[in-house]
Design a protein around this motif. Structure first.
Motif, PDB file in Angstrom:
ATOM      1  N   UNK A  88      10.907   6.152  10.070  1.00 44.68           N
ATOM      2  CA  UNK A  88      10.483   4.968  10.829  1.00 44.68           C
ATOM      3  C   UNK A  88      10.195   3.788   9.905  1.00 44.68           C
ATOM      4  N   UNK A  89       9.491   4.021   8.798  1.00 46.31           N
ATOM      5  CA  UNK A  89       9.161   2.913   7.900  1.00 46.31           C
ATOM      6  C   UNK A  89      10.392   2.418   7.142  1.00 46.31           C
ATOM      7  N   UNK A  90      11.378   3.286   6.950  1.00 49.98           N
ATOM      8  CA  UNK A  90      12.614   2.854   6.294  1.00 49.98           C
ATOM      9  C   UNK A  90      13.461   2.018   7.246  1.00 49.98           C
ATOM     10  N   UNK A  91      13.607   2.485   8.485  1.00 45.59           N
ATOM     11  CA  UNK A  91      14.442   1.767   9.452  1.00 45.59           C
ATOM     12  C   UNK A  91      13.770   0.487   9.938  1.00 45.59           C
ATOM     13  N   UNK A  92      12.447   0.568  10.189  1.00 42.63           N
ATOM     14  CA  UNK A  92      11.713  -0.584  10.738  1.00 42.63           C
ATOM     15  C   UNK A  92      11.123  -1.484   9.654  1.00 42.63           C
ATOM     16  N   UNK A  93      11.592  -1.320   8.421  1.00 40.63           N
ATOM     17  CA  UNK A  93      11.176  -2.190   7.313  1.00 40.63           C
ATOM     18  C   UNK A  93       9.661  -2.180   7.115  1.00 40.63           C
ATOM     19  N   UNK A  94       9.089  -0.980   7.032  1.00 48.64           N
ATOM     20  CA  UNK A  94       7.666  -0.868   6.746  1.00 48.64           C
ATOM     21  C   UNK A  94       6.792  -0.687   7.972  1.00 48.64           C
ATOM     22  N   UNK A  95       7.382  -0.614   9.142  1.00 47.41           N
ATOM     23  CA  UNK A  95       6.585  -0.439  10.360  1.00 47.41           C
ATOM     24  C   UNK A  95       6.814   0.963  10.915  1.00 47.41           C
ATOM     25  N   UNK A  96       6.164   1.259  12.020  1.00 51.15           N
ATOM     26  CA  UNK A  96       6.318   2.527  12.733  1.00 51.15           C
ATOM     27  C   UNK A  96       5.971   2.251  14.183  1.00 51.15           C
ATOM     28  N   UNK A  97       6.047   3.268  15.019  1.00 53.66           N
ATOM     29  CA  UNK A  97       5.733   3.045  16.433  1.00 53.66           C
ATOM     30  C   UNK A  97       4.304   2.541  16.595  1.00 53.66           C
ATOM     31  N   UNK A  98       3.344   3.228  15.957  1.00 48.84           N
ATOM     32  CA  UNK A  98       1.950   2.820  16.074  1.00 48.84           C
ATOM     33  C   UNK A  98       1.701   1.447  15.473  1.00 48.84           C
ATOM     34  N   UNK A  99       2.270   1.199  14.302  1.00 49.18           N
ATOM     35  CA  UNK A  99       2.069  -0.104  13.654  1.00 49.18           C
ATOM     36  C   UNK A  99       2.684  -1.232  14.474  1.00 49.18           C
ATOM     37  N   UNK A 100       3.833  -0.950  15.100  1.00 55.23           N
ATOM     38  CA  UNK A 100       4.509  -1.988  15.885  1.00 55.23           C
ATOM     39  C   UNK A 100       3.652  -2.459  17.054  1.00 55.23           C
ATOM     40  N   UNK A 101       2.869  -1.547  17.633  1.00 58.01           N
ATOM     41  CA  UNK A 101       2.010  -1.912  18.762  1.00 58.01           C
ATOM     42  C   UNK A 101       1.044  -3.018  18.367  1.00 58.01           C
ATOM     43  N   UNK A 102       0.545  -2.965  17.127  1.00 59.09           N
ATOM     44  CA  UNK A 102      -0.430  -3.954  16.661  1.00 59.09           C
ATOM     45  C   UNK A 102       0.186  -4.984  15.720  1.00 59.09           C
ATOM     46  N   UNK A 103       1.511  -5.035  15.647  1.00 56.29           N
ATOM     47  CA  UNK A 103       2.179  -6.035  14.824  1.00 56.29           C
ATOM     48  C   UNK A 103       1.894  -5.878  13.347  1.00 56.29           C
ATOM     49  N   UNK A 104       1.856  -4.634  12.853  1.00 59.29           N
ATOM     50  CA  UNK A 104       1.556  -4.393  11.445  1.00 59.29           C
ATOM     51  C   UNK A 104       2.789  -3.863  10.721  1.00 59.29           C
TER      52      UNK A 104
END
Length: 212
Positions: free
Chosen positions: A123-139
């Motif tokens: 997830x962090x490789x594909x989303x450039x440092x993000x993940x499902x949980x991080x994406x919810x809070x824009x991190x």
């Protein structure tokens, strides 16, 4: 015509990246871990346990058709052990030894730990440092070496520390304590991989004047 020897003027506003809050990080981690645990539970109960531990898995299914039933018996066993002063032992189905049960559950822990590493790495490789949980809070995760999304090696280091935390649950508390008390809001896997989690939203601030 502008003088090429002069540096360009400073912009009136500069972007400043905000470090993610501890609360957002903890809730995001809970969301991510919930996803991993749900998938891990389905994989173990539908595929891996029936294939590699059919007898032990069948014995548990027969003795405890529901997870709630096993926890209820565990609670009863723990209460009885507390009253008698004896150590707490996990309730086991008839015919399953302590060694077999330990191997059965250790296998589940190893599989879950690997899935934790795999989930965060992908997830962090594909989303450039993000993940499902991080994406919810824009991190997102940022490398302190480059100021960019973390490299594959840095992501792998972060995931390895998280996976070890699941192998030794006490490390989850240690990792969380580091996050709570570190002044830069970095946890153990951030320190090891030299990364930091930042907010995806940019805060705009005026640049400070530079004295001549």
């Amino acid at each position: 015509m502008s003088d090429p020897t002069k540096p360009p003027p400073l912009p009136t506003q500069l972007p400043v990246i905000a470090v993610a809050t501890r609360g957002h990080r903890i809730v995001a981690a809970l969301l991510d871990v919930t996803v991993v645990l749900l998938f891990s539970g389905m994989l173990l109960t539908r595929v891996l346990w029936p294939q590699y531990y059919p007898e032990v898995y069948g014995a548990f299914q027969e003795a405890y058709p529901s997870v709630e039933g096993w926890f209820e018996e565990l609670e009863t066993t723990a209460r009885a052990a507390q009253e008698s002063g004896e150590p707490v032992t996990f309730p086991l189905p008839t015919g399953v030894s302590q060694r077999e049960a330990q191997e059965f559950f250790s296998y589940a822990v190893v599989i879950t730990s690997f899935l934790v590493w795999l989930y965060f790495f992908v997830s962090e490789l594909i989303l450039k440092g993000s993940s499902l949980g991080k994406s919810v809070f824009g991190m997102r995760v940022m490398s302190l070496r480059t100021g960019m999304p973390p490299s594959a090696f840095e992501i792998s280091l972060r995931g390895t520390v998280k996976a070890f935390c699941f192998l030794q649950p006490i490390l989850i508390l240690v990792n969380t304590a580091i996050l709570l008390f570190n002044k830069d809001r970095r946890s153990g896997h951030d320190l090891v991989s030299r990364t930091i989690v930042v907010s995806g939203q940019m805060i705009v601030a005026d640049p400070k004047p530079v004295d001549d």
